[in-house]
Design an enzyme around this catalytic site. Structure first.
Site, short mmCIF file in Angstrom:
data_model
loop_
_atom_site.label_atom_id
_atom_site.label_comp_id
_atom_site.label_asym_id
_atom_site.label_seq_id
_atom_site.Cartn_x
_atom_site.Cartn_y
_atom_site.Cartn_z
N LYS A 75 0.66 -1.38 0.04
CA LYS A 75 -0.09 0.07 0.03
C LYS A 75 0.86 1.19 -0.13
O LYS A 75 2.09 1.39 0.58
CB LYS A 75 -0.87 0.20 1.32
CG LYS A 75 -1.88 0.94 1.44
CD LYS A 75 -2.89 0.60 2.61
CE LYS A 75 -3.85 1.75 2.78
NZ LYS A 75 -4.57 1.42 3.89
N SER A 150 -9.73 1.43 3.22
CA SER A 150 -8.53 2.20 2.36
C SER A 150 -7.46 1.24 1.53
O SER A 150 -7.18 1.84 0.47
CB SER A 150 -8.03 3.28 3.07
OG SER A 150 -7.10 2.78 4.23
N SER A 174 -9.52 -0.87 7.45
CA SER A 174 -8.95 -0.60 5.98
C SER A 174 -8.29 -2.05 5.34
O SER A 174 -7.96 -1.99 4.37
CB SER A 174 -7.95 0.33 5.94
OG SER A 174 -8.90 1.69 5.61
N1 GLN Z 1 -13.10 3.17 6.68
C1 GLN Z 1 -12.36 3.87 7.93
C2 GLN Z 1 -12.16 5.13 8.02
O1 GLN Z 1 -12.57 5.70 6.76
C3 GLN Z 1 -11.29 2.94 8.18
C4 GLN Z 1 -10.04 3.73 7.57
C5 GLN Z 1 -8.77 2.79 7.97
O2 GLN Z 1 -8.71 1.88 8.47
N2 GLN Z 1 -7.41 3.37 7.42
O3 GLN Z 1 -11.74 5.91 8.56
#
Ligand code: GLN
Length: 471
Positions: A75, A150, A174
């Site tokens: 990532k 994400s 994420s």
């Molecule tokens: N979807 C969650 C957010 O928008 C998780 C994001 C993440 O784990 N980086 O914060």
């Protein structure tokens, strides 16, 4: 070759060479990624490293590092020396990492070959990869749908067959949510198990890095490669930070049923009930539990996380890193750089975070949320006296269509089952529990196993028995 274990065996037996596997990975990317857009950068120099691995296998066979010649993807919020680390933000579009993240150092030492950097929601803020400044990633299972986020690029990279492993980060789900949407295994370790040194920070008390894979055994292997105490991250833990968590032949699973009503698709609930049947048929016990504070998790997360985001992102000021827009004075440089360099969702969170931390509101919001978080931890400790693992769906729906969760609150609700795990710091594993129908397509949905602090090994143990041995 879908798994690391298969690749490694083929390498050792001489049935396949790392250079062939890496060339195949690059070919898949060439063929599919124009449409999928899982990758922000592809490293052609991976082929050189693969050729060196060919030679090592020829000389030493099994007496080589465990991931030698395994193509992986990272990532793009994970630093790799000499490569761009953009966090999918315009503000870091031209930022080149000057050192390796600890996890990258460890993966390289184990012989893994990084073939590219994957797309994400800007600074890991989002649940669909639609927030990337460089355009969204498509779900390889159904390209009209999001891959989740994400770590959507990492999930798509594995799901489209480019790599057997991609690394993601998980602040509120994420790794797990995109794994669920793309039909993969995903693992979020106990907080502190994996060093955060060299990860672009989102919420420092929540962030952990982990694998997206096709098998639980691979997730375990990758986790063990990257985990461990690190002098560069004072929050890393040792094996005996928490009381030893045992593995057993038959586990007791707790289901917070009160938590499974609102906003969860009927099809997901049906797949979940079927999974419970699989568990009981395998000799495990499934009981109802009460976790009243878990329902407050989302509210607490969307205070704690933006607070940490607002302070972590203060460093992108046009002076220290990346983009710098000229201005009349220093403040003007800050303002213009951030106005131009950061996307709408990131700005929303910086504003929210600044607000909840401001002197007049700190006690009312941030202080309260931290208190809820502490109580959630106590509640969990109590529940883990009676059950071994907590069971929930990973996400309330299968992968959704692009643009269908434009309302930020609707998007945040996708995180309902995943954020309590980060708030409390416990580990969680997700893997497919089946598929549900969506407009004529079979869409994967994941189940989430939540363990007690330090219970990472327990999750791998049961995950291998329930998932790997049945697929
Ligand atoms: N979807 C969650 C957010 O928008 C998780 C994001 C993440 O784990 N980086 O914060």
């Amino acid at each position: 070759m879908k798994t690391v274990a298969e690749l490694r065996t083929a390498y050792i037996k001489g049935e396949m060479k790392p250079s062939e596997a890496v060339a195949a990975a690059l070919a898949v990317i060439k063929e599919k990624d124009e449409e999928i857009h899982a990758f922000l950068a592809v490293y052609e120099d991976a082929l050189e490293a693969a050729k060196a691995a060919d030679t090592l296998y020829a000389e030493k066979g099994a007496d080589t590092p465990p991931l030698l010649g395994v193509p992986i993807a990272l990532k793009n919020n994970i630093l790799m020396k000499g490569k761009k680390a953009t966090a999918a933000s315009k503000i870091l579009e031209n930022y080149t990492a000057v050192y390796d993240a600890t996890i990258v150092e460890k993966l390289k030492a184990a012989g893994a070959i990084v073939v590219g950097a994957t797309n994400l929601d800007e600074f890991a803020m989002g649940g669909s990869t639609e927030n990337s400044a460089f355009g969204p990633t498509k779900n390889p299972v159904d390209t009209t749908r999001v891959p989740g986020g994400s770590s959507g690029g990492s999930a798509a990279a594995v799901a489209m067959g480019a790599v057997p492993v991609a690394l993601g980060t998980d602040t509120g789900g994420s790794i797990r949510q995109p794994a669920s949407y793309c039909g993969l295994v995903g693992f979020k370790p106990t907080y502190g198990a994996v060093s955060r040194y060299g990860l672009i920070a989102m919420g420092s008390s929540l962030d952990q890095a982990g694998p997206l894979t096709n098998s639980v055994a691979d997730a375990e292997l990758i986790h063990h490669t990257i985990a461990g105490l690190d002098k560069m991250d004072a929050t890393t833990i040792t094996d005996d930070t928490y009381p030893a968590v045992t593995t057993k032949d038959a586990y007791t699973f707790g289901v917070p049923r009160h938590f499974l009503k609102e906003g969860v698709d009927a099809s997901v609930l049906e797949a979940f009930e079927q999974h419970i049947a699989v568990l009981t048929a395998a000799g495990h016990k499934v009981v109802d539990i009460e976790l009243p504070l878990f329902e407050k998790g989302l509210a607490a997360y969307y205070i704690v996380m933006p607070a940490e985001v607002s302070s972590n992102l203060a460093r992108y000021d046009g002076i220290r890193y990346g983009l710098s827009v000229e201005g009349d004075n220093l403040l003007d440089v800050y303002e213009k750089t951030r106005a131009e360099g950061l996307g709408a969702e990131v700005k929303r969170r910086v504003l929210l975070g600044t607000y909840v931390l401001s002197s007049g509101y700190y006690d009312a919001y941030y202080g309260k949320a931290e208190l809820v978080r502490k109580q959630m931890r106590q509640e969990l400790d109590e529940v883990f006296k009676t059950v071994d693992i907590i069971l929930t769906p990973t996400a309330p729906t299968p992968a959704f269509k692009f643009g269908s969760n434009e309302d930020p609150l609707a998007m945040y609700k996708q995180d309902i089952f995943t954020v309590p795990v980060n708030l409390t710091g416990v580990p969680a594993l997700t893997f497919p529990m089946g598929t549900v129908e969506g407009e004529g397509k079979q869409l994967p949905v994941g189940v989430q196993y939540i363990g007690p602090h330090g219970g990472d090994a327990r999750l791998f143990h049961i995950g291998k028995a329930i998932y790997d041995e049945r697929t």
